[in-house]
Design an enzyme around this catalytic site. Sequence first.
Site, short mmCIF file in Angstrom:
data_model
loop_
_atom_site.label_atom_id
_atom_site.label_comp_id
_atom_site.label_asym_id
_atom_site.label_seq_id
_atom_site.Cartn_x
_atom_site.Cartn_y
_atom_site.Cartn_z
N CYS A 265 68.33 53.90 35.33
CA CYS A 265 69.22 52.75 35.47
C CYS A 265 68.49 51.47 35.03
CB CYS A 265 69.78 52.68 36.88
SG CYS A 265 71.41 51.91 36.88
N HIS B 49 72.17 57.85 37.50
CA HIS B 49 71.21 58.21 38.55
C HIS B 49 71.14 59.72 38.72
CE1 HIS B 49 70.49 54.18 40.37
NE2 HIS B 49 71.64 53.93 39.77
N GLU C 15 68.98 61.42 40.20
CA GLU C 15 68.40 61.80 41.49
C GLU C 15 69.45 62.16 42.53
OE1 GLU C 15 68.48 58.80 40.19
OE2 GLU C 15 68.59 57.18 41.67
N1 GLN Z 1 70.87 45.86 37.91
C1 GLN Z 1 71.26 46.78 36.89
C2 GLN Z 1 72.76 46.77 36.66
O1 GLN Z 1 73.50 46.39 37.53
C3 GLN Z 1 70.76 48.17 37.19
C4 GLN Z 1 71.33 48.76 38.44
C5 GLN Z 1 70.56 49.95 38.96
O2 GLN Z 1 69.40 50.16 38.62
N2 GLN Z 1 71.18 50.74 39.82
O3 GLN Z 1 73.21 47.17 35.63
#
Ligand code: GLN
Length: 538
Positions: free
Chosen positions: A384, A510, A512
């Site tokens: 992310c 994600h 995970e």
């Molecule tokens: N802050 C980033 C976004 O909103 C990444 C979010 C995250 O890592 N879950 O796109």
Amino acid sequence: MANTKYVFVTGGVSSSLGKGIIAASLAKLLQARGYRVTIQKFDPYINVDPGTLNPYEHGECYVTDDGAETDLDLGHYERFLNVPTSQANNVTTGRVYQSVIEKERKGEFLGKTVQVVPHITNEIKERIQLLGKTGDYDIIITEIGGTVGDIESLPYIESVRQLKWELGDTNALVIHLTLIPYLSAAGELKTKPTQHSVKTLMESGIKADVLVCRTEHELSTDLRRKLALFCNVKPEAVIQSIDADTIYDVPNLMLKEGLDNVVLKQLVLRNDDAPNLAKWDVFLNRLKNPTHEVRIGLIGKYVELQDSYKSILEAFIHAGVANEVKVHIESIHSEYIDDITIKDKIAHLDGILVAPGFGERGIEGKIKAVQYAREHQLPFFGICLGMQMAVIEYTRNVLGLQEASSVEMKPDTTVPVIDIMEEQKNITDMGGTMRLGAWDCQLIEDSIVYDAYKNTLISERHRHRYEYNNSYKEQLEAAGLKTTGINPKTGLVEIVEIPTHPWFVGVQYHPEYKSTVDNPHPLFVSFIAATKKYSQQK
Ligand code: GLN
């Protein structure tokens, strides 16, 4: 509904005793006997969901396929049971009140005064039975967040009392998880706090059926008898839960203590065949007998709190087992990475994972870490925000566009290589407004990710607002940062990798959240394999 049985797990004496792990372990044992089980968590705070909570407050925010932002205990449920959860599995006081107030505004209460009892408690009872009514489950385990005696828990405790009365003792059972502290000065385990907490529960009209006692030392027969007598439970319903080396030992510990038996007996369910934990035990055996070890740097800004990256840490355990590798995690605070410290912090590692996150703090350190991994052929996994940092790093240092940034950190950047989508631009609310939940992703066959997944169409969970900006795609690809996973519906880039690097992958989603004991996540497994290779070649 008549056939669905309900188990409630309440907590006493102290928070953080691990209700989620006890609930998940019991569920595992019941599942291993062939029962269809799910777990749900009811949290007494007023946030509508934990999505708006800082990880320092409440640990990681877990995300389900249907895009619910939930308590991290749902992650344990999925990792133990290998069955997906959903929005219905996590309810907060905020959500309960929100829906009661919405009903009131619609006039659904027909002029009545709307009160905690019965309106809030009815809403809670309805939600507790929601999954039971689908007919998909034989047993529903409901974990009540907080500790009995808390003001905010009262409506939940009252709802459980009513449900127990309505459903009857053979259909509903209460497990009370407590702490038996050890006073080293006296050399004794103490039962008094537990007696008090059982009494507090009793004052609300609930008799605990089973006591699960967290303890650092073995409970003697005498002490168990004393607990049973004073807390008014059967002797076999006093269950010891001693500190374990790993949470994955807890199902077997509960089996040894007979927790599943006590529960099945009271609920008048068959308990003749032993649970089949063969696959689980293979996992445990490999977990305890690794043949190799690797060191991985987890680079984030919430590293002081283990719970902030819970699912990532667990996914590493699963992937380590799949590779027969013990994974040592070194938490590295991204704010303290700079040109001077970087070698010291990273050079000795076998791989780095740059973690998800929000906001500006620590991002320059993350970008430095990506650069180090890219230039030194060190396995790199970006998740992310970690993927977004990899894209920024490449744009700055390979394309030479030094202004590159994400509009999250620098709204007026002239090189918005990570940008906000049109649909997101006018949203001002914070809660539940990100790209959330499961999205399909099409993989390119000649790639690291395809080799890992062995599939061209995958589905992974998201939680972010910003995206890879497609107007830089051609340039970045030409310069060697390939996009190997695309959302087939929107064309958004979900995966970037460097084919000339041994293992350099950034994913916008994600992975995970979907790693379980039964199904270690393929990308984590592949990453650990790469770090193992790296460590062997060092
Ligand atoms: N802050 C980033 C976004 O909103 C990444 C979010 C995250 O890592 N879950 O796109």
